[in-house]
Design an enzyme around this catalytic site. Structure first.
Site, PDB file in Angstrom:
ATOM      1  N   SER A  59       1.442  -7.538  -1.082  1.00 18.40           N
ATOM      2  CA  SER A  59       2.252  -8.485  -0.299  1.00 18.40           C
ATOM      3  C   SER A  59       1.585  -9.844  -0.124  1.00 18.40           C
ATOM      4  O   SER A  59       2.208 -10.779   0.373  1.00 18.40           O
ATOM      5  CB  SER A  59       2.642  -7.888   1.052  1.00 18.40           C
ATOM      6  OG  SER A  59       1.559  -7.889   1.940  1.00 18.40           O
TER       7      SER A  59
ATOM      8  N   THR B  47       1.494  -4.481   4.295  1.00 27.35           N
ATOM      9  CA  THR B  47       1.345  -4.842   5.710  1.00 27.35           C
ATOM     10  C   THR B  47       0.751  -6.237   5.905  1.00 27.35           C
ATOM     11  O   THR B  47       0.923  -6.828   6.966  1.00 27.35           O
ATOM     12  CB  THR B  47       0.444  -3.828   6.447  1.00 27.35           C
ATOM     13  OG1 THR B  47      -0.788  -3.719   5.741  1.00 27.35           O
ATOM     14  CG2 THR B  47       1.125  -2.475   6.551  1.00 27.35           C
ATOM     15  N   ASP B  48       0.053  -6.762   4.884  1.00 26.70           N
ATOM     16  CA  ASP B  48      -0.634  -8.053   5.063  1.00 26.70           C
ATOM     17  C   ASP B  48       0.322  -9.164   5.485  1.00 26.70           C
ATOM     18  O   ASP B  48      -0.004  -9.979   6.347  1.00 26.70           O
ATOM     19  CB  ASP B  48      -1.340  -8.474   3.756  1.00 26.70           C
ATOM     20  CG  ASP B  48      -2.600  -7.671   3.494  1.00 26.70           C
ATOM     21  OD1 ASP B  48      -2.937  -6.814   4.337  1.00 26.70           O
ATOM     22  OD2 ASP B  48      -3.243  -7.898   2.450  1.00 26.70           O
TER      23      ASP B  48
ATOM     24  N   THR C 154       0.820  -1.214   0.000  1.00 23.61           N
ATOM     25  CA  THR C 154       0.000   0.000   0.000  1.00 23.61           C
ATOM     26  C   THR C 154       0.851   1.260   0.000  1.00 23.61           C
ATOM     27  O   THR C 154       0.457   2.288  -0.543  1.00 23.61           O
ATOM     28  CB  THR C 154      -0.928  -0.012   1.241  1.00 23.61           C
ATOM     29  OG1 THR C 154      -1.782  -1.131   1.118  1.00 23.61           O
ATOM     30  CG2 THR C 154      -1.758   1.241   1.341  1.00 23.61           C
TER      31      THR C 154
HETATM   32  N1  GLU Z   1      -2.864  -6.184   0.454  1.00 26.92           N
HETATM   33  C1  GLU Z   1      -1.965  -5.093   0.402  1.00 26.92           C
HETATM   34  C2  GLU Z   1      -0.541  -5.553   0.720  1.00 26.92           C
HETATM   35  O1  GLU Z   1      -0.285  -6.200   1.703  1.00 26.92           O
HETATM   36  C3  GLU Z   1      -2.438  -4.004   1.210  1.00 26.92           C
HETATM   37  C4  GLU Z   1      -2.047  -4.000   2.633  1.00 26.92           C
HETATM   38  C5  GLU Z   1      -0.952  -3.006   2.899  1.00 26.92           C
HETATM   39  O2  GLU Z   1       0.017  -2.901   2.197  1.00 26.92           O
HETATM   40  O3  GLU Z   1      -1.124  -2.299   3.863  1.00 26.92           O
HETATM   41  O4  GLU Z   1       0.340  -5.274  -0.054  1.00 26.92           O
END
Ligand code: GLU
Length: 363
Positions: A98, A131-132, A52
């Site tokens: 991610s 973050t995932d 993100t």
């Molecule tokens: N699904 C995305 C990822 O993990 C969005 C979550 C994020 O980055 O905060 O890349």
């Protein structure tokens, strides 16, 4: 006449840029002593993987964006304050959501960091990440990097195009932490919303909040304020230089499946996973429990089975186990237990239950 004015101005500019730091910095630095001006800044390597923090969407909106869109250079360009902290080398490792992270990308990250850490100019590393699955990448690197130089992961909950995007400050704080002496020897760290976390205990605990990262009962180990590191604790479980896991030369990792138990969970899923995996992790209910049907199947398995919990906080010890042929994950989440089991199986595909038990007490 104009020609002479132009030549004169060019000469003035040239002289200014030849004085280290240029005219503006030169006059600001007039009071500094020579040692400070000449001190080497060191380099921080920024390895961008997507997420993100590199996401782009409708102006102002926090949902419906595309993660992993901006490049490392553009992310850094958006935070000019970083120039004052360290020299930066940017490397675009991949640019993914991610959830599309893979063991192959982990191995590339480990190889790149292990190789570049030998360069005396490099002070530390920052990895930008979704973050995932940030907690998984952080824990994998915590167990496989062979350096005590700081390695800091960060990301964002709001895309770069959102109102109050959280990425720029997180990236700035990550570079400050990676360039700091305080972070040396602490294993892989995560900085998020001003807090510093150790890789083993950090996890994502909110689907939307900018405080989406936490470390449950263990807590954060420090705080960032205006680029200054305030560190209060050190991780005590083995990591980096003390870790026995060496992934150099590997191009993939053994397959470990994570099975989530719930009421009436299909035993067929468990049988299928056992037949197609080198090891299993069970996200059991409570202190790692599951139904009589699952107990029967697990008792019959010959591959390693690690028991974790679908509950975020808490510990599972040997005394909690329902099946004698299983290993307690201690406080590791199912997804982190899977990483430790994959590394253990990569080191020794025939590893004994006793040795696995020991590993889950040490890491
Ligand atoms: N699904 C995305 C990822 O993990 C969005 C979550 C994020 O980055 O905060 O890349």
């Amino acid at each position: 006449m104009k020609k002479w004015v132009a030549i004169f101005l060019s000469l003035v500019l040239a002289v200014c840029w030849l004085i280290p730091g240029g005219l503006a910095e030169g006059s600001e630095a007039a009071g500094d002593n020579e040692t400070e001006t000449a001190a080497p800044r060191g380099k921080v390597v920024v390895l961008a993987t997507g997420g993100t923090i590199a996401g782009v969407g409708d102006p102002g909106k926090v949902t419906g964006y595309k993660p992993g869109t901006l490049t490392a250079e553009i992310l850094l360009w958006g935070v000019p304050e970083i120039d004052e902290v360290a020299d930066i080398e940017a490397i675009q490792v991949c640019n993914v959501n991610s959830d599309d992270m893979t063991a192959e990308i982990w191995l590339t990250l480990a190889e790149t960091i292990n190789r570049m850490a030998d360069d005396p100019e490099v002070k530390g590393f920052v990895i930008t990440h979704g973050t995932d699955t940030m907690e998984e990448t952080a824990y994998f690197l915590n167990l496989t990097l062979k350096t005590d130089k700081p390695v800091v992961l960060t990301g964002a909950m709001r895309p770069s195009t959102a109102l109050s995007a959280d990425g720029p400050l997180n990236l700035y704080e990550a570079v400050c932490l990676a360039a700091s002496e305080e972070a040396v020897g602490q294993g892989v760290l995560i900085v998020f919303s001003d807090r510093i976390y150790a890789a083993r205990s950090m996890s994502k605990t909110s689907t939307y909040s900018v405080m989406a990262i936490s470390a449950g009962e263990v807590g954060s180990i420090g705080i960032m304020r205006d680029g200054i590191v305030h560190l209060y604790e050190s991780p005590s479980r083995k990591h980096t230089l003390a870790s026995e896991f060496d992934v150099s030369g590997l191009d993939t990792l053994p397959k470990v499946s994570v099975l989530y138990f719930s009421v009436d969970a299909d035993p067929g899923l468990l049988r299928y996973a056992a037949e197609h995996s080198d090891g299993l992790v069970i996200a059991g209910a409570g202190a790692g429990e599951f139904s009589l049907e699952w107990i029967d199947i697990i008792n019959s398995l010959t591959i390693p089975v690690v028991i974790s919990s679908r509950i975020n906080d808490g510990i599972i010890t040997k005394d909690n186990l329902l099946c004698k042929n299983t290993i307690a994950a201690n406080t590791l989440s199912p997804q982190k237990a899977a990483i430790l089991l994959r590394l253990a199986l990569a080191k020794d595909p025939e590893i004994s239950q006793d040795s696995l038990e020991e590993l889950f007490l040490q890491y």
